[in-house]
Scaffold this motif. Structure first.
Motif, PDB file in Angstrom:
ATOM      1  N   MET A  96      39.338  55.785  52.366  1.00 51.79           N
ATOM      2  CA  MET A  96      39.514  55.848  53.805  1.00 51.79           C
ATOM      3  C   MET A  96      38.119  57.089  54.000  1.00 51.79           C
ATOM      4  O   MET A  96      37.798  58.181  53.189  1.00 51.79           O
ATOM      5  CB  MET A  96      40.588  57.465  54.083  1.00 51.79           C
ATOM      6  CG  MET A  96      41.202  57.570  54.966  1.00 51.79           C
ATOM      7  SD  MET A  96      43.007  58.414  54.409  1.00 51.79           S
ATOM      8  CE  MET A  96      42.311  60.728  54.079  1.00 51.79           C
ATOM      9  N   MET A  97      38.255  56.724  55.157  1.00 51.68           N
ATOM     10  CA  MET A  97      36.773  57.498  55.971  1.00 51.68           C
ATOM     11  C   MET A  97      37.146  58.923  55.914  1.00 51.68           C
ATOM     12  O   MET A  97      38.434  59.461  55.766  1.00 51.68           O
ATOM     13  CB  MET A  97      36.927  57.051  57.509  1.00 51.68           C
ATOM     14  CG  MET A  97      36.293  55.521  57.495  1.00 51.68           C
ATOM     15  SD  MET A  97      34.428  55.050  56.686  1.00 51.68           S
ATOM     16  CE  MET A  97      34.492  53.780  57.104  1.00 51.68           C
ATOM     17  N   THR A  98      36.076  59.433  55.619  1.00 52.18           N
ATOM     18  CA  THR A  98      36.143  61.340  56.281  1.00 52.18           C
ATOM     19  C   THR A  98      35.248  62.070  56.738  1.00 52.18           C
ATOM     20  O   THR A  98      34.609  60.985  57.629  1.00 52.18           O
ATOM     21  CB  THR A  98      35.565  61.308  54.686  1.00 52.18           C
ATOM     22  OG1 THR A  98      34.475  61.428  54.168  1.00 52.18           O
ATOM     23  CG2 THR A  98      36.781  61.008  53.164  1.00 52.18           C
ATOM     24  N   SER A  99      34.852  62.773  57.440  1.00 50.33           N
ATOM     25  CA  SER A  99      34.608  63.431  58.161  1.00 50.33           C
ATOM     26  C   SER A  99      32.685  63.407  58.169  1.00 50.33           C
ATOM     27  O   SER A  99      32.390  63.071  58.646  1.00 50.33           O
ATOM     28  CB  SER A  99      34.581  65.046  58.858  1.00 50.33           C
ATOM     29  OG  SER A  99      34.405  65.983  57.598  1.00 50.33           O
ATOM     30  N   VAL A 100      32.878  63.303  57.004  1.00 50.66           N
ATOM     31  CA  VAL A 100      31.560  63.199  56.192  1.00 50.66           C
ATOM     32  C   VAL A 100      31.048  61.340  56.738  1.00 50.66           C
ATOM     33  O   VAL A 100      29.376  61.852  56.945  1.00 50.66           O
ATOM     34  CB  VAL A 100      31.167  63.836  54.669  1.00 50.66           C
ATOM     35  CG1 VAL A 100      29.689  63.118  54.320  1.00 50.66           C
ATOM     36  CG2 VAL A 100      31.676  64.896  54.242  1.00 50.66           C
ATOM     37  N   ASP A 101      31.882  60.349  56.168  1.00 53.20           N
ATOM     38  CA  ASP A 101      31.547  59.684  56.509  1.00 53.20           C
ATOM     39  C   ASP A 101      31.420  59.511  58.518  1.00 53.20           C
ATOM     40  O   ASP A 101      30.387  59.117  58.843  1.00 53.20           O
ATOM     41  CB  ASP A 101      32.725  58.208  56.092  1.00 53.20           C
ATOM     42  CG  ASP A 101      32.579  58.511  55.078  1.00 53.20           C
ATOM     43  OD1 ASP A 101      31.905  58.142  54.441  1.00 53.20           O
ATOM     44  OD2 ASP A 101      33.730  58.348  54.176  1.00 53.20           O
ATOM     45  N   ALA A 102      31.769  59.769  59.012  1.00 56.02           N
ATOM     46  CA  ALA A 102      31.984  60.142  60.457  1.00 56.02           C
ATOM     47  C   ALA A 102      30.663  60.497  60.601  1.00 56.02           C
ATOM     48  O   ALA A 102      29.541  60.013  62.225  1.00 56.02           O
ATOM     49  CB  ALA A 102      33.122  61.387  60.618  1.00 56.02           C
ATOM     50  N   ASP A 103      30.297  61.860  60.509  1.00 58.84           N
ATOM     51  CA  ASP A 103      29.310  62.480  60.665  1.00 58.84           C
ATOM     52  C   ASP A 103      28.067  61.237  60.302  1.00 58.84           C
ATOM     53  O   ASP A 103      26.622  61.549  60.969  1.00 58.84           O
ATOM     54  CB  ASP A 103      29.024  63.402  60.107  1.00 58.84           C
ATOM     55  CG  ASP A 103      30.002  64.601  60.045  1.00 58.84           C
ATOM     56  OD1 ASP A 103      29.712  64.015  61.274  1.00 58.84           O
ATOM     57  OD2 ASP A 103      30.065  65.298  59.525  1.00 58.84           O
ATOM     58  N   LEU A 104      27.410  60.664  58.889  1.00 56.69           N
ATOM     59  CA  LEU A 104      26.814  60.002  58.841  1.00 56.69           C
ATOM     60  C   LEU A 104      27.203  59.003  59.802  1.00 56.69           C
ATOM     61  O   LEU A 104      25.379  57.642  60.286  1.00 56.69           O
ATOM     62  CB  LEU A 104      27.175  59.321  57.285  1.00 56.69           C
ATOM     63  CG  LEU A 104      26.428  58.191  57.074  1.00 56.69           C
ATOM     64  CD1 LEU A 104      24.161  58.927  57.475  1.00 56.69           C
ATOM     65  CD2 LEU A 104      26.676  58.176  55.224  1.00 56.69           C
ATOM     66  N   ILE A 105      27.803  58.225  60.306  1.00 59.47           N
ATOM     67  CA  ILE A 105      27.846  57.017  61.167  1.00 59.47           C
ATOM     68  C   ILE A 105      27.213  57.599  63.033  1.00 59.47           C
ATOM     69  O   ILE A 105      26.269  57.240  63.094  1.00 59.47           O
ATOM     70  CB  ILE A 105      29.173  56.124  61.299  1.00 59.47           C
ATOM     71  CG1 ILE A 105      30.702  55.939  59.890  1.00 59.47           C
ATOM     72  CG2 ILE A 105      29.097  55.961  62.690  1.00 59.47           C
ATOM     73  CD1 ILE A 105      31.680  55.909  60.656  1.00 59.47           C
ATOM     74  N   ARG A 106      27.747  58.966  62.932  1.00 59.77           N
ATOM     75  CA  ARG A 106      27.008  59.566  64.309  1.00 59.77           C
ATOM     76  C   ARG A 106      25.530  59.532  63.753  1.00 59.77           C
ATOM     77  O   ARG A 106      24.810  58.869  64.661  1.00 59.77           O
ATOM     78  CB  ARG A 106      27.547  60.778  64.499  1.00 59.77           C
ATOM     79  CG  ARG A 106      28.499  60.626  65.297  1.00 59.77           C
ATOM     80  CD  ARG A 106      28.764  61.746  65.631  1.00 59.77           C
ATOM     81  NE  ARG A 106      29.824  63.124  65.034  1.00 59.77           N
ATOM     82  CZ  ARG A 106      30.952  62.969  63.949  1.00 59.77           C
ATOM     83  NH1 ARG A 106      32.287  62.204  64.996  1.00 59.77           N
ATOM     84  NH2 ARG A 106      31.656  63.497  63.782  1.00 59.77           N
ATOM     85  N   VAL A 107      25.268  60.173  62.368  1.00 64.20           N
ATOM     86  CA  VAL A 107      24.146  59.867  62.573  1.00 64.20           C
ATOM     87  C   VAL A 107      22.802  58.849  61.938  1.00 64.20           C
ATOM     88  O   VAL A 107      21.689  58.343  63.237  1.00 64.20           O
ATOM     89  CB  VAL A 107      23.150  60.287  61.497  1.00 64.20           C
ATOM     90  CG1 VAL A 107      21.893  59.997  60.703  1.00 64.20           C
ATOM     91  CG2 VAL A 107      23.817  61.545  61.007  1.00 64.20           C
ATOM     92  N   LEU A 108      23.546  57.282  62.302  1.00 63.41           N
ATOM     93  CA  LEU A 108      23.015  55.855  61.983  1.00 63.41           C
ATOM     94  C   LEU A 108      23.514  55.169  63.241  1.00 63.41           C
ATOM     95  O   LEU A 108      22.507  54.482  63.476  1.00 63.41           O
ATOM     96  CB  LEU A 108      23.673  55.535  61.075  1.00 63.41           C
ATOM     97  CG  LEU A 108      23.272  55.770  59.578  1.00 63.41           C
ATOM     98  CD1 LEU A 108      24.048  55.223  58.260  1.00 63.41           C
ATOM     99  CD2 LEU A 108      21.551  55.982  59.359  1.00 63.41           C
ATOM    100  N   ALA A 109      24.219  55.540  64.269  1.00 67.20           N
ATOM    101  CA  ALA A 109      24.511  54.898  65.635  1.00 67.20           C
ATOM    102  C   ALA A 109      23.670  55.197  66.134  1.00 67.20           C
ATOM    103  O   ALA A 109      23.238  54.311  67.241  1.00 67.20           O
ATOM    104  CB  ALA A 109      25.536  55.836  65.977  1.00 67.20           C
ATOM    105  N   ASP A 110      22.478  56.542  66.145  1.00 67.56           N
ATOM    106  CA  ASP A 110      21.485  56.355  67.081  1.00 67.56           C
ATOM    107  C   ASP A 110      20.056  54.849  66.650  1.00 67.56           C
ATOM    108  O   ASP A 110      19.548  54.517  66.043  1.00 67.56           O
ATOM    109  CB  ASP A 110      20.396  58.084  67.116  1.00 67.56           C
ATOM    110  CG  ASP A 110      18.839  57.885  68.122  1.00 67.56           C
ATOM    111  OD1 ASP A 110      18.287  57.727  67.567  1.00 67.56           O
ATOM    112  OD2 ASP A 110      19.887  58.410  69.075  1.00 67.56           O
ATOM    113  N   PRO A 111      20.153  54.571  67.991  1.00 67.53           N
ATOM    114  CA  PRO A 111      18.773  53.345  67.961  1.00 67.53           C
ATOM    115  C   PRO A 111      17.819  53.422  66.595  1.00 67.53           C
ATOM    116  O   PRO A 111      17.351  53.325  65.988  1.00 67.53           O
ATOM    117  CB  PRO A 111      18.628  52.719  68.842  1.00 67.53           C
ATOM    118  CG  PRO A 111      20.216  53.559  70.080  1.00 67.53           C
ATOM    119  CD  PRO A 111      20.642  54.853  69.234  1.00 67.53           C
TER     120      PRO A 111
END
Length: 104
Positions: free
Chosen positions: A1-16
């Motif tokens: 299951m995705m956690t808030s830490v995972d979501a934060d990391l995805i946001r960090v890596l989403a920047d081109p």
């Protein structure tokens, strides 16, 4: 299951630009000067993005004289990749079972 830490990391890596930096660091350890040359970004902008990546635990630094080298921490990406693999397995099982919630 995705956690808030995972979501934060995805946001960090989403920047081109940050994703470009991570891609470059996957190949070799680089200093800010190299990253400026490779990305064409301004040094101050690049430094801000590197700070975000460092605070998220994606990269680590290594001082070398007056330069700072950046190295990717692959375990962080392995962990995130494992979460996505888990989601994919769940989605495959759901599709195979044709699981559907009925509408009220």
């Amino acid at each position: 299951m995705m956690t808030s830490v995972d979501a934060d990391l995805i946001r960090v890596l989403a920047d081109p630009l940050r994703l470009r930096i991570v891609t470059l660091l996957a190949r070799e350890t680089l200093c800010t000067t190299h990253l400026v040359e490779e990305t064409g970004a301004r040094q101050t902008n690049l430094s801000n993005h590197l700070k975000v990546l460092r605070e998220a635990g994606v990269v680590e630094t290594e001082p070398c004289g007056r330069f700072t080298y950046y190295r990717l921490k692959p375990d962080v990406l392995d962990s995130l990749a494992g979460r996505f693999a888990e989601l994919a397995r769940t989605a495959h099982a759901t599709a195979a079972a044709n699981t559907r919630r009925s509408c009220p």
